[in-house]
Design a protein around this motif. Structure first.
Motif, short mmCIF file in Angstrom:
data_model
loop_
_atom_site.label_atom_id
_atom_site.label_comp_id
_atom_site.label_asym_id
_atom_site.label_seq_id
_atom_site.Cartn_x
_atom_site.Cartn_y
_atom_site.Cartn_z
N ILE A 101 25.36 -44.71 -24.78
CA ILE A 101 25.27 -43.33 -25.16
C ILE A 101 23.86 -42.84 -23.94
O ILE A 101 24.02 -42.20 -23.43
CB ILE A 101 24.00 -43.39 -26.58
N GLU A 126 35.37 -41.33 -27.41
CA GLU A 126 35.28 -40.21 -28.34
C GLU A 126 33.77 -39.89 -28.42
O GLU A 126 32.68 -39.08 -28.38
CB GLU A 126 35.85 -40.25 -29.61
N LEU A 127 33.01 -41.40 -28.52
CA LEU A 127 31.32 -41.05 -28.23
C LEU A 127 30.62 -41.24 -27.98
O LEU A 127 29.81 -39.52 -27.80
CB LEU A 127 30.87 -42.82 -29.66
N ALA A 143 41.39 -51.41 -29.12
CA ALA A 143 42.70 -51.14 -29.15
C ALA A 143 43.29 -49.53 -29.66
O ALA A 143 44.41 -49.47 -30.71
CB ALA A 143 43.05 -52.15 -30.67
N HIS A 144 42.63 -49.22 -29.12
CA HIS A 144 43.00 -47.34 -30.34
C HIS A 144 43.41 -46.53 -29.02
O HIS A 144 44.53 -46.55 -29.51
CB HIS A 144 41.30 -46.70 -29.99
N ARG A 182 49.95 -47.54 -29.71
CA ARG A 182 49.55 -46.85 -30.13
C ARG A 182 49.62 -45.28 -30.20
O ARG A 182 50.05 -44.26 -30.48
CB ARG A 182 48.20 -46.69 -30.50
N PRO A 205 49.63 -55.04 -36.33
CA PRO A 205 47.99 -54.05 -37.57
C PRO A 205 48.51 -53.86 -38.83
O PRO A 205 50.04 -54.19 -39.07
CB PRO A 205 48.01 -53.05 -36.94
N SER A 206 47.61 -54.15 -40.20
CA SER A 206 48.52 -53.77 -41.29
C SER A 206 48.89 -52.05 -41.76
O SER A 206 48.41 -51.34 -40.65
CB SER A 206 47.41 -54.05 -42.77
N LEU A 211 51.74 -45.94 -39.37
CA LEU A 211 51.96 -45.36 -37.73
C LEU A 211 53.07 -44.13 -37.34
O LEU A 211 52.79 -42.79 -36.30
CB LEU A 211 51.61 -46.79 -36.87
N SER B 207 40.85 -53.35 -43.91
CA SER B 207 42.28 -53.77 -43.32
C SER B 207 42.98 -52.38 -43.88
O SER B 207 42.63 -52.37 -45.06
CB SER B 207 42.34 -54.75 -43.60
N ALA B 211 42.82 -47.87 -40.05
CA ALA B 211 42.05 -48.68 -39.45
C ALA B 211 43.38 -49.60 -37.98
O ALA B 211 42.82 -48.97 -37.11
CB ALA B 211 41.25 -50.60 -39.97
N SER B 212 44.10 -48.87 -38.74
CA SER B 212 45.40 -49.42 -37.61
C SER B 212 45.75 -48.40 -36.89
O SER B 212 45.84 -48.60 -35.83
CB SER B 212 46.88 -49.10 -38.66
N ARG B 213 45.31 -47.38 -37.37
CA ARG B 213 45.64 -45.91 -36.73
C ARG B 213 44.13 -46.07 -35.59
O ARG B 213 43.96 -45.72 -34.49
CB ARG B 213 45.08 -44.36 -37.33
N LEU B 214 42.55 -46.60 -36.19
CA LEU B 214 41.50 -46.01 -35.60
C LEU B 214 41.89 -47.41 -34.01
O LEU B 214 40.97 -47.49 -33.41
CB LEU B 214 40.47 -46.07 -36.52
N GLY B 215 42.76 -47.88 -34.14
CA GLY B 215 42.70 -49.47 -33.42
C GLY B 215 41.13 -50.84 -33.10
O GLY B 215 40.60 -50.66 -32.55
N LEU B 216 40.86 -50.14 -35.33
CA LEU B 216 39.52 -51.10 -34.82
C LEU B 216 39.77 -52.56 -35.85
O LEU B 216 41.14 -52.46 -37.26
CB LEU B 216 38.90 -50.47 -36.17
N SER B 284 36.57 -40.16 -38.05
CA SER B 284 36.52 -40.79 -36.41
C SER B 284 35.14 -41.46 -35.86
O SER B 284 34.06 -40.85 -35.47
CB SER B 284 36.60 -39.63 -35.39
N TYR B 285 35.35 -42.91 -36.33
CA TYR B 285 34.10 -43.81 -36.25
C TYR B 285 33.13 -43.03 -36.22
O TYR B 285 32.01 -43.47 -35.90
CB TYR B 285 34.23 -44.00 -34.73
N ASP B 326 18.85 -47.53 -32.33
CA ASP B 326 19.15 -48.20 -31.33
C ASP B 326 20.96 -49.30 -31.57
O ASP B 326 21.40 -50.12 -30.97
CB ASP B 326 18.38 -49.46 -30.94
N ARG B 329 23.98 -46.06 -32.51
CA ARG B 329 24.72 -45.20 -32.11
C ARG B 329 25.02 -46.08 -30.72
O ARG B 329 25.10 -45.81 -30.20
CB ARG B 329 23.73 -43.93 -31.74
N ARG B 330 26.05 -46.89 -31.69
CA ARG B 330 27.31 -47.59 -30.58
C ARG B 330 28.66 -47.25 -30.76
O ARG B 330 29.10 -47.07 -31.82
CB ARG B 330 26.78 -48.67 -31.09
N PRO B 331 29.60 -47.82 -30.15
CA PRO B 331 31.56 -47.77 -30.87
C PRO B 331 31.06 -48.25 -32.24
O PRO B 331 30.14 -49.39 -32.50
CB PRO B 331 31.55 -48.73 -29.46
N GLU B 334 30.51 -52.73 -32.56
CA GLU B 334 29.75 -53.09 -32.28
C GLU B 334 28.40 -52.79 -32.65
O GLU B 334 26.99 -52.98 -33.02
CB GLU B 334 29.10 -52.51 -30.56
#
Lengths: 324, 443
Positions: A101, A126-127, A143-144, A182, A205-206, A211, B207, B211-216, B284-285, B326, B329-331, B334
């Motif tokens: 940021i 996005e952030l 992986a998004h 994706r 992915p699970s 998807l 899981s 999570a799959s959609r967001l790629g996490l 969204s995250y 600190d 405000r991160r991805p 992380e």
């Protein structure tokens, strides 16, 4: 773009950023692909660079190294006359502990017009987009998503096959870690293609079926009668983390060789987002085969990125075809 | 046991709370009445005090609102010592008081880790001098929370440690866990364990489809259940008293239920986040929704609520975990885990009452007498002679959470701008009013 087409862009593609393919409509995608088509022809006909982004600043901010995507964006920006700046992350304060940021706020203060971002964490782009005033293009976040890759893949397919709707596309390999997969699932579904994903369960992915695709763990079955075989890169680190036992075994079951390809339609095309691991996910002879459109993908990459830059630039204040 | 380090009791004129709805889960009391406080203890209570104030007593008209035992929160992370910029014992206690929480148990995950007698002493003294509410210390069960060497459980307990925990991590080494349970048993010490297999829980969120959609990368429920099942086996072998800190899914609840059916000394808790939120809230995250264990699916949330309703889950904790910009405000992957929760604990829990999922007494039970019994505290009840730790709240009053008005030094609440129904009007600790709602939000 003329001012008339500019107004059109605002109407058809009313977005300030391109962060994800999720939620893009067929209309929006086709609008971008049409623009990209014209760019591709323009370049093929040795057309000179266009003035669309003259006087505009484009920053390539890559937190993860990538030769091809970064140079593709740089080329696209330059072909539209933008001033392109590549941020070398290795020498920037990012390595000094500055947060994403802080970096965003700092760059924003320099008032760029468009920032292209690649980051290793999902959601990071996005952030960053929430903290800046300019347009942001996601060039890959963890992986998004990797929207321009899916768009260039769609354009490659459309140019080679004349359509996307109704085709069956198999995406094969490390789906779990793949932003390319994706993004492609979103775009191909929006355009009316049928999508299959093929991977060992450890690389899925699970709830993969949620998807929007059909799931196969047997490549011989998954590849049957498909129009497009899209291979993904398998990173060698995956062997160490027990996702797959060995390169040899992976290639045997999930690598694209002539035997497996023979099960696809006779005119099936082979794609790969690159960089390829020859002999890991794809046999070397297939990569260079006449049915491979891997080089076309690279070519379409520049055209698609020009189209995205053009579409987003319609939202920049004081837009005009000519430089001020 | 040495003389405990605590605040001096208030002495002076009596206070009488009249016209209250008295709810005391310990005695199944839910009736209109009044309550008399003198010298920091409950001198009398009941229907006869509903309208009659004894002579000379200060009168507090409760106007029909609920008067209940002050809440006991058995899992609070602060930043003292080491991360005072996130939270101190003092700021945490102000947040607690505003939330109707009269006792907090602070976790050993500080810097340095609370794994020595001197540090337990330090916390107790700092709390006595600076905190508005009762503060108890959960000491580390292994040195440095490393999961390898047992701490001085006997001496720490004598110094005032209320229970033993490995903080935010599980003791992976089975031998160490077995020995800790065996050894703790000799001292009657309670072992509180965060159950998560580290090899299966390196992901960023639950899981599943989201999570799959967001790629996490995902954390499956089995990472929690597998550790819990192992622990239950060790409890069976050693007989040590064991409490699973925060469970988050139906499967874990089944394990606890089964253990209880076999009369094992096993109990469990759930965080308010897992009772009121699910993985879809991440949207969204949104990193303020990143907690440990991760928020699960709606079915799991519903199972947790059911667990409170039928008593299979013993206690509710805020799992208050202050994090600053600190770390938040991160991805998403992380960003740090954790959400503040002391000030919103009661209001959030009231959502479950308003939705008809649990009764008010059942909810309060998991926040008062149950944690008191678990931790061996004499508070958490409305009874003659009991310490006057009280909360007066209006269960219906609507309000909107504004994170900037939180008393906690960190503002990482998942409830920012959330509509709440029910708010704390007054909090009393040992007879002293430590919080009073002024009628308008402070600015």
């Amino acid at each position: 773009m003329t001012s008339k087409s500019n107004a059109n862009a605002l109407k058809v593609f009313p977005r300030r950023h391109l962060l994800t393919c999720e939620g893009l409509s067929a209309n929006e995608i086709n609008f971008l692909l049409d623009l990209a088509d014209r760019n591709a022809d323009h370049i093929r006909n040795n057309g000179r660079k266009r003035q669309v982004l003259a006087g505009r600043t484009l920053i390539n901010l890559f937190f993860e190294s990538s030769t091809r995507t970064q140079s593709s964006f740089e080329m696209a920006g330059k072909r539209l006359s933008a001033d392109v700046m590549n941020m070398n992350v290795a020498t920037s304060s990012v390595t000094k502990g500055e947060t994403l940021i802080d970096t965003a706020v700092t760059l924003n203060a320099m008032r760029p017009d468009i920032i292209v971002v690649r980051h290793h964490a999902a959601g990071a782009v996005e952030l960053l987009s929430q903290k800046v005033d300019c347009s942001v293009i996601n060039a890959g976040d963890g992986a998004h998503q990797h929207p321009t890759q899916a768009l260039l893949d769609a354009l490659t397919i459309r140019r080679a096959k004349g359509r996307v709707a109704g085709l069956t596309v198999a995406i094969c390999g490390d789906i779990l870690h793949s932003r390319v997969a994706r993004s492609n699932i979103n775009v191909l579904n929006a355009l009316g293609a049928r999508v299959r994903i093929i991977a060992p369960t450890t690389l899925l992915p699970s709830s993969p079926e949620r998807l929007g695709c059909e799931v196969f763990t047997d490549m011989w079955k998954g590849i049957e009668n498909v129009d497009i075989v899209m291979m993904l890169r398998l990173q060698r680190e995956r062997m160490e983390s027990s996702y797959v036992p060995s390169v040899r075994e992976f290639f045997h079951f999930f690598g694209l060789d002539h035997e497996k390809l023979a099960r696809a339609k006779p005119d099936a095309l082979v794609m790969h987002p690159g960089p390829m691991n020859r002999g890991v996910e794809i046999a070397s002879t297939i990569a260079d085969h006449s049915r491979s459109v891997i080089r076309d993908q690279v070519e379409m990459g520049v055209a698609v990125r020009m189209a995205v830059l053009e579409a987003l630039s319609a939202h920049l204040p004081g837009f005009s075809e000519d430089a001020p | 046991m040495r003389k405990p380090i605590e605040k001096p009791k208030s002495v002076g004129p009596a206070t009488v709370f009249i016209n209250a709805r008295l709810i005391d889960p310990a005695s199944n009391r839910d009736e209109p009445g009044g309550l008399l406080v003198k010298d920091g203890v409950i001198a009398d209570l009941g229907a006869h005090l509903r309208r009659n104030a004894p002579e000379g007593a200060t009168v507090v008209d409760c106007k029909g609102n609920v008067l209940a035992p002050g809440l006991i929160d058995a899992q609070v992370f602060t930043g003292e010592p080491g991360y005072e910029h996130r939270e101190t014992l003092k700021t945490a206690s102000h947040a607690a008081a505003a939330g109707g929480v009269t006792t907090i148990v602070v976790m050993p995950d500080t810097n340095p880790v609370i794994d020595q007698v001197a540090l337990v002493d330090f916390i107790q003294r700092r709390a006595r001098d600076n905190a508005l509410v009762h503060v108890h210390t959960m000491a580390a069960m292994t040195k440095g929370l490393q999961g390898e060497e047992m701490t001085e459980i006997g001496l720490l307990k004598r110094a005032g440690a209320i229970a033993f925990s490995n903080g935010k991590s599980s003791v992976v080494n089975t031998r160490v866990m077995r020995n800790a349970l065996s050894y703790a048993k000799d001292f009657g010490a309670l072992v509180v364990h965060h159950t998560e297999d580290p090899y299966l829980s390196s992901g960023a969120m639950n899981s599943g489809e989201v999570a799959s959609r967001l790629g996490l990368s995902g954390v499956s429920k089995i990472s929690e259940t597998i550790m819990l099942e192992r622990d239950v086996r060790l409890v069976e072998m050693t007989g040590g008293r064991y409490h699973a800190a925060t469970i988050s899914c139906q499967e874990s609840l089944d394990v606890v239920r089964h253990a209880k059916a076999r009369k094992l000394p096993v109990s469990c808790g759930v965080s308010i986040n897992h009772l009121t939120l699910n993985e879809n809230d991440i949207g969204s995250y949104r990193t303020f929704f990143k907690v440990r264990p991760p928020l699960r699916r709606e079915e799991d949330r519903a199972a947790m609520v059911q667990g409170i309703a039928n008593g299979d889950i013993d206690i509710i904790v805020s799992s208050h975990d202050p994090q600053d910009a600190d770390t938040k405000r991160r991805p998403f992957a992380e960003a740090a885990d954790g959400a503040v929760g002391l000030e919103t604990l009661l209001s959030a829990a009231l959502r479950l009452v308003h939705s008809g999922d649990i009764t008010l007494p059942a909810m309060l039970k998991a926040l008062t007498i149950n944690p008191a019994r678990l931790l061996g505290l004499h508070s958490g009840r409305l009874a003659k002679g009991a310490i006057a730790d009280l909360v007066l709240f209006d269960p219906g009053e609507p309000w909107v959470v504004n994170k900037d008005l939180l008393r906690s030094r960190s503002k990482n609440t998942p409830f920012d701008e959330a509509k709440m129904q029910g708010r704390v009007l007054k909090t009393v600790v040992a007879g002293e009013t430590v919080y009073e709602y002024a009628g308008v939000e402070r600015t």
